[in-house]
Design a protein around this motif. Structure first.
Motif, PDB file in Angstrom:
ATOM      1  N   GLY A  41      86.595 -24.544 -80.128  1.00 39.96           N
ATOM      2  CA  GLY A  41      87.366 -25.038 -79.004  1.00 39.96           C
ATOM      3  C   GLY A  41      87.667 -23.923 -78.019  1.00 39.96           C
ATOM      4  O   GLY A  41      87.125 -22.816 -78.107  1.00 39.96           O
ATOM      5  N   PRO A  42      88.568 -24.175 -77.079  1.00 37.19           N
ATOM      6  CA  PRO A  42      88.784 -23.249 -75.958  1.00 37.19           C
ATOM      7  C   PRO A  42      89.407 -21.912 -76.346  1.00 37.19           C
ATOM      8  O   PRO A  42      89.323 -20.955 -75.586  1.00 37.19           O
ATOM      9  CB  PRO A  42      89.715 -24.041 -75.032  1.00 37.19           C
ATOM     10  CG  PRO A  42      90.410 -25.010 -75.935  1.00 37.19           C
ATOM     11  CD  PRO A  42      89.389 -25.393 -76.965  1.00 37.19           C
ATOM     12  N   LEU A  43      90.054 -21.843 -77.512  1.00 36.21           N
ATOM     13  CA  LEU A  43      90.752 -20.618 -77.903  1.00 36.21           C
ATOM     14  C   LEU A  43      90.069 -19.916 -79.077  1.00 36.21           C
ATOM     15  O   LEU A  43      90.695 -19.133 -79.794  1.00 36.21           O
ATOM     16  CB  LEU A  43      92.215 -20.943 -78.251  1.00 36.21           C
ATOM     17  CG  LEU A  43      93.019 -21.631 -77.143  1.00 36.21           C
ATOM     18  CD1 LEU A  43      94.423 -21.945 -77.628  1.00 36.21           C
ATOM     19  CD2 LEU A  43      93.072 -20.772 -75.884  1.00 36.21           C
ATOM     20  N   GLU A  44      88.783 -20.184 -79.281  1.00 34.94           N
ATOM     21  CA  GLU A  44      88.110 -19.644 -80.459  1.00 34.94           C
ATOM     22  C   GLU A  44      88.069 -18.116 -80.464  1.00 34.94           C
ATOM     23  O   GLU A  44      88.115 -17.499 -81.535  1.00 34.94           O
ATOM     24  CB  GLU A  44      86.700 -20.216 -80.600  1.00 34.94           C
ATOM     25  CG  GLU A  44      85.744 -19.911 -79.476  1.00 34.94           C
ATOM     26  CD  GLU A  44      84.375 -20.552 -79.728  1.00 34.94           C
ATOM     27  OE1 GLU A  44      83.592 -19.960 -80.481  1.00 34.94           O
ATOM     28  OE2 GLU A  44      84.126 -21.640 -79.186  1.00 34.94           O
ATOM     29  N   ALA A  45      88.001 -17.474 -79.291  1.00 38.85           N
ATOM     30  CA  ALA A  45      87.988 -16.002 -79.261  1.00 38.85           C
ATOM     31  C   ALA A  45      89.298 -15.454 -79.827  1.00 38.85           C
ATOM     32  O   ALA A  45      89.302 -14.464 -80.568  1.00 38.85           O
ATOM     33  CB  ALA A  45      87.776 -15.509 -77.839  1.00 38.85           C
ATOM     34  N   ALA A 103     101.830 -20.399 -95.384  1.00 36.60           N
ATOM     35  CA  ALA A 103     100.749 -20.605 -94.423  1.00 36.60           C
ATOM     36  C   ALA A 103     101.000 -19.759 -93.181  1.00 36.60           C
ATOM     37  O   ALA A 103     102.145 -19.414 -92.861  1.00 36.60           O
ATOM     38  CB  ALA A 103     100.632 -22.074 -94.042  1.00 36.60           C
ATOM     39  N   VAL A 104      99.921 -19.449 -92.465  1.00 30.52           N
ATOM     40  CA  VAL A 104      99.962 -18.713 -91.209  1.00 30.52           C
ATOM     41  C   VAL A 104      99.161 -19.502 -90.181  1.00 30.52           C
ATOM     42  O   VAL A 104      98.079 -19.995 -90.468  1.00 30.52           O
ATOM     43  CB  VAL A 104      99.357 -17.303 -91.361  1.00 30.52           C
ATOM     44  CG1 VAL A 104      99.313 -16.580 -90.014  1.00 30.52           C
ATOM     45  CG2 VAL A 104     100.128 -16.488 -92.396  1.00 30.52           C
ATOM     46  N   GLY A 105      99.672 -19.652 -88.967  1.00 34.34           N
ATOM     47  CA  GLY A 105      98.930 -20.320 -87.901  1.00 34.34           C
ATOM     48  C   GLY A 105      99.882 -20.816 -86.821  1.00 34.34           C
ATOM     49  O   GLY A 105     101.099 -20.742 -86.988  1.00 34.34           O
ATOM     50  N   THR A 106      99.388 -21.275 -85.721  1.00 31.12           N
ATOM     51  CA  THR A 106      98.000 -21.362 -85.367  1.00 31.12           C
ATOM     52  C   THR A 106      97.821 -20.874 -83.947  1.00 31.12           C
ATOM     53  O   THR A 106      98.794 -20.431 -83.312  1.00 31.12           O
ATOM     54  CB  THR A 106      97.476 -22.801 -85.515  1.00 31.12           C
ATOM     55  OG1 THR A 106      96.105 -22.881 -85.191  1.00 31.12           O
ATOM     56  CG2 THR A 106      98.237 -23.766 -84.654  1.00 31.12           C
ATOM     57  N   THR A 107      96.630 -21.049 -83.377  1.00 32.71           N
ATOM     58  CA  THR A 107      96.289 -20.465 -82.085  1.00 32.71           C
ATOM     59  C   THR A 107      96.948 -21.195 -80.919  1.00 32.71           C
ATOM     60  O   THR A 107      97.489 -20.579 -80.009  1.00 32.71           O
ATOM     61  CB  THR A 107      94.761 -20.461 -81.922  1.00 32.71           C
ATOM     62  OG1 THR A 107      94.145 -20.070 -83.153  1.00 32.71           O
ATOM     63  CG2 THR A 107      94.336 -19.518 -80.822  1.00 32.71           C
ATOM     64  N   ALA A 236      95.670 -18.424 -70.182  1.00 26.61           N
ATOM     65  CA  ALA A 236      95.009 -18.179 -71.463  1.00 26.61           C
ATOM     66  C   ALA A 236      93.515 -18.441 -71.293  1.00 26.61           C
ATOM     67  O   ALA A 236      93.120 -19.436 -70.700  1.00 26.61           O
ATOM     68  CB  ALA A 236      95.583 -19.100 -72.544  1.00 26.61           C
ATOM     69  N   GLY A 237      92.696 -17.528 -71.793  1.00 30.63           N
ATOM     70  CA  GLY A 237      91.251 -17.684 -71.624  1.00 30.63           C
ATOM     71  C   GLY A 237      90.777 -16.943 -70.388  1.00 30.63           C
ATOM     72  O   GLY A 237      91.479 -16.069 -69.861  1.00 30.63           O
ATOM     73  N   PRO A 238      89.582 -17.269 -69.890  1.00 31.38           N
ATOM     74  CA  PRO A 238      89.033 -16.576 -68.715  1.00 31.38           C
ATOM     75  C   PRO A 238      90.023 -16.588 -67.559  1.00 31.38           C
ATOM     76  O   PRO A 238      90.463 -17.642 -67.118  1.00 31.38           O
ATOM     77  CB  PRO A 238      87.769 -17.388 -68.399  1.00 31.38           C
ATOM     78  CG  PRO A 238      87.361 -17.950 -69.718  1.00 31.38           C
ATOM     79  CD  PRO A 238      88.647 -18.268 -70.436  1.00 31.38           C
ATOM     80  N   ASN A 239      90.373 -15.402 -67.085  1.00 29.95           N
ATOM     81  CA  ASN A 239      91.442 -15.271 -66.090  1.00 29.95           C
ATOM     82  C   ASN A 239      90.911 -15.442 -64.667  1.00 29.95           C
ATOM     83  O   ASN A 239      89.850 -14.902 -64.344  1.00 29.95           O
ATOM     84  CB  ASN A 239      92.093 -13.896 -66.254  1.00 29.95           C
ATOM     85  CG  ASN A 239      93.405 -13.781 -65.532  1.00 29.95           C
ATOM     86  OD1 ASN A 239      93.449 -13.682 -64.318  1.00 29.95           O
ATOM     87  ND2 ASN A 239      94.493 -13.785 -66.289  1.00 29.95           N
ATOM     88  N   GLY A 260      98.804  -9.296 -69.253  1.00 33.69           N
ATOM     89  CA  GLY A 260      97.816  -8.823 -70.219  1.00 33.69           C
ATOM     90  C   GLY A 260      96.840  -9.907 -70.620  1.00 33.69           C
ATOM     91  O   GLY A 260      97.105 -11.099 -70.457  1.00 33.69           O
ATOM     92  N   ASN A 261      95.713  -9.491 -71.164  1.00 32.05           N
ATOM     93  CA  ASN A 261      94.711 -10.440 -71.628  1.00 32.05           C
ATOM     94  C   ASN A 261      93.857  -9.749 -72.682  1.00 32.05           C
ATOM     95  O   ASN A 261      94.100  -8.592 -73.035  1.00 32.05           O
ATOM     96  CB  ASN A 261      93.850 -10.938 -70.453  1.00 32.05           C
ATOM     97  CG  ASN A 261      93.370 -12.368 -70.645  1.00 32.05           C
ATOM     98  OD1 ASN A 261      92.719 -12.692 -71.629  1.00 32.05           O
ATOM     99  ND2 ASN A 261      93.709 -13.237 -69.693  1.00 32.05           N
ATOM    100  N   ILE A 262      92.849 -10.450 -73.180  1.00 29.89           N
ATOM    101  CA  ILE A 262      91.971  -9.832 -74.166  1.00 29.89           C
ATOM    102  C   ILE A 262      91.033  -8.849 -73.479  1.00 29.89           C
ATOM    103  O   ILE A 262      90.779  -8.933 -72.281  1.00 29.89           O
ATOM    104  CB  ILE A 262      91.193 -10.889 -74.974  1.00 29.89           C
ATOM    105  CG1 ILE A 262      90.342 -11.776 -74.070  1.00 29.89           C
ATOM    106  CG2 ILE A 262      92.142 -11.729 -75.813  1.00 29.89           C
ATOM    107  CD1 ILE A 262      89.463 -12.770 -74.822  1.00 29.89           C
TER     108      ILE A 262
END
Length: 400
Positions: A41-45, A103-107, A236-239, A260-262
């Protein structure tokens, strides 16, 4: 649902079987942890980075044994596709069928919010990483919810601390993340005593590629307002920074502030040298042993430094390791909650702690400037200053 054991965990278990770590050391049943992330999906990175950081964190904190108090760690990875309904189902499956300890999550914030009542129903701990919506530790919170990720308000307070006066407009995505972030930003300006005035806000579809109309509306609203004039991008995602820059906001005396971003996104910002913003993590900023190891090992394994969501995954691993080490004999979620409230734990950003009142991890943020002289592909930012927890007055808004 399909269960995935991560490659690193599989390699560790194979090593145990081959005698690399004496099996006699393992006492008691396995510690089972569910890691839920939007791997498709859109946040897989973001999800991929979280998983990598989580597994590297467990590796670092256990000295490579993947054991806590002699009990082997088994990580069960589930892909919720950033779908709230699926996230809720997968967490129930993890607690009910897989019998995970926590449990841990999620995006996705939407999926994380859908998961919160499940933690309460099963009375088991959920550590939220990396979803940032304020509601997670505010009105949607329950006592089984802890968050290592920063919140929208922490982001907003950090940004507000750098904006003392002038006029600001916002461009954000039209869903929970974007709207939460802007609501937090407006409040943060007041909280920090900034004299900056919010002039206008625009919301665009999360998948938008054409920003001409919303950008022009923002330009028109800002162009005659007091300086400095700032267009803050929350995305979020491509800026969309480059696309907005192509419209030449400097004609109106407007500066762009991307936040900030990735790393793969920020490496496209080289033409914006000198532009400032705030960020949750950049690999070159924290100075501590854990971050040094993460940067060295990640660079060796993946040919690039760790990213912000990698650090977040490692922070979640730090919380898991500290909790299960502190309460090795916890019989239920309530006992684990009691051990985790106020608990400090190691992360690549240094020590964090879960605030007792709402279980939000308190942590520093960073004020950055895009470098003019970038010596390598990933040499992108310079540190203006670390913003300490004491300057981020995060309100408590949950109901216990």
């Amino acid at each position: 649902m399909k269960h995935l054991i991560t490659p690193l965990a599989a390699a560790m278990l194979a090593a145990f079987a081959a005698g690399a770590a004496p099996s006699a050391q393992a006492q008691g049943k396995d510690l089972k942890i569910a890691l839920i992330a939007g791997k498709t999906g859109p946040l897989e990175a973001y999800a991929k980075e979280t998983e990598t950081g989580f597994m590297m964190g467990l590796e670092y904190l256990t000295g490579g044994t993947m054991q806590i108090n002699g009990r082997r760690i088994k990580v069960i990875v589930k892909d919720d596709q950033s779908n709230p309904s699926l996230g809720r189902t997968l967490l129930a499956e993890a607690y009910g069928d897989d019998k995970v300890d926590l449990a841990v999550g999620t995006t996705s914030s939407g999926s994380a919010i859908a998961m919160l009542p499940v933690a309460k129903e099963y009375k088991k701990v959920l550590i939220v990483e990396p979803a940032v919506a304020d509601a997670i530790t505010q009105e949607k919170w329950n006592k089984y919810v802890f968050r290592t990720a920063r919140s929208s308000m922490q982001d907003a307070l950090a940004a507000a601390s750098t904006f003392k006066s002038g006029s600001v407009g916002f461009l954000a995505q039209d869903y929970a993340f974007g709207r939460d972030a802007i609501a937090a930003a407006k409040e943060a300006l007041k909280t920090t005593g900034s004299k900056g005035v919010v002039v206008h806000e625009e919301y665009a579809p999360a998948t938008a590629t054409d920003f001409t109309a919303p950008a022009q509306r923002l330009f028109d609203k800002l162009k005659d307002k007091p300086q400095p004039r700032v267009l803050q991008i929350v995305w979020a995602g491509p800026n969309p920074l480059n696309k907005l820059a192509d419209m030449k906001p400097e004609r109106y005396g407007i500066a762009l502030a991307p936040g900030g971003n990735i790393l793969p996104v920020m490496k496209t910002w080289k033409s914006f040298a000198g532009t400032e913003g705030t960020i949750y993590y950049y690999y070159g900023f924290p100075k501590n042993k854990m971050n040094d190891w993460l940067v060295a090992e990640h660079t060796k394994r993946y040919k690039m430094p760790p990213d912000m969501f990698t650090a977040g995954g490692m922070a979640a691993a730090g919380a898991v390791h500290a909790a299960l080490s502190k309460a090795p004999n916890a019989k239920n979620g309530d006992e684990l909650v009691a051990a985790m409230e106020g608990m400090a734990f190691d992360t690549p950003k240094g020590r964090m702690s879960f605030r007792k009142e709402d279980h939000q991890a308190l942590q520093p943020m960073y004020h950055f400037r895009i470098k003019k002289d970038q010596k390598s592909e990933w040499d992108l930012l310079e540190l203006v200053r670390e913003i300490p927890v004491s300057e981020l007055p995060l309100p408590v808004r949950n109901k216990r």
